[in-house]
Design a protein around this motif. Structure first.
Motif, mmCIF file in Angstrom:
data_model
loop_
_atom_site.group_PDB
_atom_site.id
_atom_site.type_symbol
_atom_site.label_atom_id
_atom_site.label_comp_id
_atom_site.label_asym_id
_atom_site.label_seq_id
_atom_site.Cartn_x
_atom_site.Cartn_y
_atom_site.Cartn_z
ATOM 1 N N PHE A 134 3.745 9.664 -10.285
ATOM 2 C CA PHE A 134 3.213 9.847 -11.638
ATOM 3 C C PHE A 134 2.194 10.977 -11.765
ATOM 4 C CE2 PHE A 134 4.938 5.558 -12.257
ATOM 5 C CZ PHE A 134 5.628 5.777 -13.444
ATOM 6 N N TYR A 135 1.433 11.217 -10.688
ATOM 7 C CA TYR A 135 0.323 12.170 -10.833
ATOM 8 C C TYR A 135 0.274 13.232 -9.726
ATOM 9 C CZ TYR A 135 -1.098 8.349 -13.889
ATOM 10 O OH TYR A 135 -1.119 7.378 -14.848
ATOM 11 N N ALA A 136 1.301 13.277 -8.872
ATOM 12 C CA ALA A 136 1.321 14.202 -7.732
ATOM 13 C C ALA A 136 0.043 14.072 -6.887
ATOM 14 C CB ALA A 136 1.500 15.652 -8.217
ATOM 15 N N LEU A 137 -0.457 12.840 -6.813
ATOM 16 C CA LEU A 137 -1.669 12.579 -6.010
ATOM 17 C C LEU A 137 -1.227 12.093 -4.628
ATOM 18 C CD1 LEU A 137 -4.311 10.448 -7.979
ATOM 19 C CD2 LEU A 137 -4.795 12.353 -6.429
ATOM 20 N N GLU A 138 -1.779 12.695 -3.588
ATOM 21 C CA GLU A 138 -1.457 12.245 -2.222
ATOM 22 C C GLU A 138 -2.548 11.278 -1.764
ATOM 23 O OE1 GLU A 138 1.212 12.670 -0.375
ATOM 24 O OE2 GLU A 138 2.154 13.959 -1.882
ATOM 25 N N ILE A 139 -2.153 10.034 -1.558
ATOM 26 C CA ILE A 139 -3.109 9.000 -1.135
ATOM 27 C C ILE A 139 -2.658 8.490 0.228
ATOM 28 C CG2 ILE A 139 -4.122 6.751 -1.739
ATOM 29 C CD1 ILE A 139 -4.509 8.710 -4.020
ATOM 30 N N ASP A 140 -3.592 8.351 1.157
ATOM 31 C CA ASP A 140 -3.230 7.806 2.463
ATOM 32 C C ASP A 140 -3.319 6.274 2.410
ATOM 33 O OD1 ASP A 140 -2.949 6.958 5.030
ATOM 34 O OD2 ASP A 140 -4.487 8.280 5.885
ATOM 35 N N PRO A 141 -2.160 5.594 2.513
ATOM 36 C CA PRO A 141 -2.193 4.131 2.386
ATOM 37 C C PRO A 141 -2.988 3.457 3.510
ATOM 38 C CG PRO A 141 0.049 4.903 2.876
ATOM 39 C CD PRO A 141 -0.801 6.116 2.682
ATOM 40 N N GLU A 142 -3.149 4.156 4.629
ATOM 41 C CA GLU A 142 -3.884 3.541 5.753
ATOM 42 C C GLU A 142 -5.392 3.562 5.540
ATOM 43 O OE1 GLU A 142 -2.604 1.723 8.023
ATOM 44 O OE2 GLU A 142 -0.632 2.191 7.193
ATOM 45 N N THR A 143 -5.886 4.573 4.859
ATOM 46 C CA THR A 143 -7.352 4.739 4.808
ATOM 47 C C THR A 143 -7.939 4.829 3.401
ATOM 48 O OG1 THR A 143 -7.106 7.146 4.903
ATOM 49 C CG2 THR A 143 -7.373 6.000 7.013
ATOM 50 N N GLU A 144 -7.087 4.843 2.372
ATOM 51 C CA GLU A 144 -7.644 5.113 1.037
ATOM 52 C C GLU A 144 -7.312 4.052 -0.017
ATOM 53 O OE1 GLU A 144 -8.310 9.757 0.609
ATOM 54 O OE2 GLU A 144 -6.149 9.299 0.602
ATOM 55 N N LEU A 149 6.149 -1.552 -8.807
ATOM 56 C CA LEU A 149 5.727 -0.147 -8.821
ATOM 57 C C LEU A 149 6.904 0.820 -8.698
ATOM 58 C CD1 LEU A 149 2.443 -0.330 -6.713
ATOM 59 C CD2 LEU A 149 2.661 -0.254 -9.185
ATOM 60 N N ALA A 150 8.041 0.294 -8.196
ATOM 61 C CA ALA A 150 9.213 1.156 -8.040
ATOM 62 C C ALA A 150 10.178 1.056 -9.228
ATOM 63 C CB ALA A 150 9.935 0.793 -6.742
ATOM 64 N N LEU A 151 9.794 0.344 -10.283
ATOM 65 C CA LEU A 151 10.677 0.257 -11.457
ATOM 66 C C LEU A 151 10.941 1.667 -11.989
ATOM 67 C CD1 LEU A 151 9.342 -2.876 -13.437
ATOM 68 C CD2 LEU A 151 11.477 -2.682 -12.159
ATOM 69 N N PRO A 152 12.124 1.871 -12.603
ATOM 70 C CA PRO A 152 12.466 3.227 -13.053
ATOM 71 C C PRO A 152 11.545 3.723 -14.174
ATOM 72 C CG PRO A 152 14.084 1.626 -13.816
ATOM 73 C CD PRO A 152 13.186 0.902 -12.873
ATOM 74 N N ARG A 210 0.842 -1.216 0.000
ATOM 75 C CA ARG A 210 0.000 0.000 0.000
ATOM 76 C C ARG A 210 0.870 1.257 0.000
ATOM 77 N NH1 ARG A 210 -2.800 0.053 4.729
ATOM 78 N NH2 ARG A 210 -2.086 -2.010 5.361
ATOM 79 N N ARG A 211 1.977 1.180 0.706
ATOM 80 C CA ARG A 211 2.887 2.332 0.705
ATOM 81 C C ARG A 211 3.460 2.535 -0.714
ATOM 82 N NH1 ARG A 211 6.763 0.933 4.730
ATOM 83 N NH2 ARG A 211 5.069 0.834 6.220
ATOM 84 N N ALA A 212 3.801 1.427 -1.362
ATOM 85 C CA ALA A 212 4.354 1.516 -2.732
ATOM 86 C C ALA A 212 3.309 2.101 -3.694
ATOM 87 C CB ALA A 212 4.791 0.130 -3.206
ATOM 88 N N ILE A 213 2.049 1.758 -3.488
ATOM 89 C CA ILE A 213 0.977 2.302 -4.347
ATOM 90 C C ILE A 213 0.883 3.818 -4.135
ATOM 91 C CG2 ILE A 213 -1.533 2.324 -4.726
ATOM 92 C CD1 ILE A 213 -1.507 -0.716 -4.017
ATOM 93 N N ALA A 214 0.923 4.237 -2.871
ATOM 94 C CA ALA A 214 0.847 5.682 -2.577
ATOM 95 C C ALA A 214 2.038 6.412 -3.211
ATOM 96 C CB ALA A 214 0.797 5.906 -1.068
ATOM 97 N N ASP A 215 3.238 5.826 -3.097
ATOM 98 C CA ASP A 215 4.441 6.455 -3.685
ATOM 99 C C ASP A 215 4.295 6.598 -5.202
ATOM 100 O OD1 ASP A 215 5.551 6.528 -1.193
ATOM 101 O OD2 ASP A 215 6.873 4.789 -1.485
ATOM 102 N N TYR A 216 3.726 5.551 -5.792
ATOM 103 C CA TYR A 216 3.558 5.510 -7.257
ATOM 104 C C TYR A 216 2.623 6.626 -7.718
ATOM 105 C CZ TYR A 216 1.589 3.110 -11.470
ATOM 106 O OH TYR A 216 1.121 2.765 -12.705
ATOM 107 N N TYR A 217 1.535 6.884 -7.027
ATOM 108 C CA TYR A 217 0.592 7.938 -7.450
ATOM 109 C C TYR A 217 1.166 9.337 -7.210
ATOM 110 C CZ TYR A 217 -2.774 4.649 -9.012
ATOM 111 O OH TYR A 217 -3.372 3.662 -9.744
ATOM 112 N N ARG A 218 2.034 9.451 -6.190
ATOM 113 C CA ARG A 218 2.713 10.742 -5.973
ATOM 114 C C ARG A 218 3.673 10.979 -7.130
ATOM 115 N NH1 ARG A 218 5.180 9.642 -1.511
ATOM 116 N NH2 ARG A 218 3.280 9.901 -0.308
#
Ligand code: GLN
Length: 391
Positions: free
Chosen positions: A85-95, A283-286, A75-83
């Motif tokens: 690629f799209y500058a989206l802030e997602i809370d991995p705990e609740t979203e 999700l962390a691939l370059p 979930r943390r990797a998903i949040a990092d990925y959206y930040r």
């Protein structure tokens, strides 16, 4: 012998379900030894790094249930990925809710958010799952046509699809089967109607990185006023060529996520734990990986378009996703199903009949879909076989 009653052989809910034609075509392709350009999955290898990561996870005994809504690192990797690629802030705990593929993500979201009798706006042609997903949730689909050859919608037709019962809109961009990439203006027009009618916007973004000709993918969640009412569905399947892993996710505001997690919990408990761990690596691939993916697919698209045109098809050039929709009106066949059968039996190539993507079969009777997520050898083998059609 007594005939089993309908009550005992199936619920009313599934009375109108049909077998997935896309998956049926894969079975027929195998049975006929045909080149399978039907079901959308790659026939080439997944990236070595992520296969290694999955193997390591199993060897390290990441073999028990992950947390129901997804392992913390994933979930943390998903949040990092959206930040990233799209500058989206997602809370991995609740979203975030990690699911068994985008397929579960979509149906769990609909079961969680819709009530029987609600209406869902779906652009047509559409990926075949949205209709049964709606039916399982008790909701009714209201279709808005995407008009060939550009596959754009008429804003007036969209507006008139909304009424007091409308509760959600589904947008799949880049789109399966048309290859259409919705523009910012189009997404804003949809978003405006969602706000006006207090609807959810469910976006299937599984082809986000398979995009051509300089087009850009825009998650509708990034549009003004859409953070609270958007439900973003995605997965590892297409971006990392692992359609069999069944690892997807849903991103939505905390209150919506709480509801989606309730359904997901009882539906599947969770997605494969070691594959979620490999997802962290994926999700962390370059950035290079994602750019090459799009370029490779663009080359395959151009190759298959050339092959199909040579064989006499009129192709709609896709701007994204990995399908080519073709007009078959020039061929002397009754409909798309008869043509696909001929293609399979005479040429040895499997495609998907266009009617699979329409609520009324006749609307897709002049269309068939080919998939180009294939090795160059596979596409070349298809070219040779398609010669049998004309030659
Ligand atoms: N999305 C893919 C397609 O359209 C795979 C469908 C499936 O079988 N889930 O072909």
């Amino acid at each position: 012998m007594a005939v089993a009653s309908a009550r005992r052989t199936g619920s009313n809910r599934i009375a109108n379900f049909k077998e997935s034609v896309i998956r049926e075509m894969t079975r027929l392709a195998l049975a006929h030894g045909a080149v399978n350009l039907a079901q959308g999955f790659p026939d080439f290898a997944a990236p070595a790094e992520i296969k290694g990561a999955a193997q390591e996870a199993i060897a390290e005994d990441v073999n028990q249930y992950a947390i129901t809504w997804g392992s913390k690192p994933f979930r943390r990797a998903i949040a990092d990925y959206y930040r990233r690629f799209y500058a989206l802030e997602i809370d991995p705990e609740t979203e975030i809710t990690v699911c068994c593929g985008a397929t579960e993500g979509m149906v769990a979201s609909m079961l969680a958010l819709l009530n029987p009798g609600d209406e869902v706006v779906v652009f047509e042609p559409f990926y075949e799952n949205y209709w049964p997903d709606s039916l399982l949730s008790g909701a009714v689909c209201r279709y808005v046509p995407l008009h060939a050859p550009e596959w754009t919608f008429d804003p007036q037709e969209l507006r008139s699809a909304f009424n007091a019962k409308t509760r959600a809109v589904i947008v799949n961009s880049p789109n399966n089967p048309t290859g259409r990439v919705f523009s910012r203006d189009e997404l804003n027009a949809i978003a405006e109607l969602c706000r006006e009618h207090d609807c959810f916007l469910l976006t299937d973004e599984i082809y986000e990185h398979i995009i051509f000709d300089g087009e850009r993918h825009i998650p509708a969640m990034t549009l003004p006023g859409m953070r609270e009412r958007s439900v973003l569905v995605n997965s590892l399947s297409k971006t990392f060529s692992v359609t069999g892993w069944r690892v997807g996710w849903v991103i939505a505001a905390p209150e919506l996520t709480a509801s989606i997690r309730k359904v997901h919990d009882f539906l599947t408990v969770g997605a494969a734990a070691p594959l979620q761990q490999a997802g962290v690596t994926a999700l962390a691939l370059p950035d290079r990986y994602f750019a090459e993916l799009a370029q490779t697919y663009e080359t395959k698209r151009n190759l298959l378009v050339g092959i199909l045109q040579k064989a006499g098809f009129r192709c709609f050039l896709p701007k994204g996703a990995y399908y080519i929709l073709c007009d078959i009106a020039a061929f002397p066949f009754r409909d798309d199903v008869a043509f696909c059968r001929h293609l399979l039996e005479v040429a040895g190539v499997a495609a998907v009949p266009g009617s699979s993507f329409f609520s009324r079969a006749e609307d897709g009777a002049r269309l068939i879909r080919f998939c180009f997520a294939k090795k160059l050898e596979t596409l070349e083998a298809a070219a040779e076989r398609l010669d049998r059609l004309t030659g």
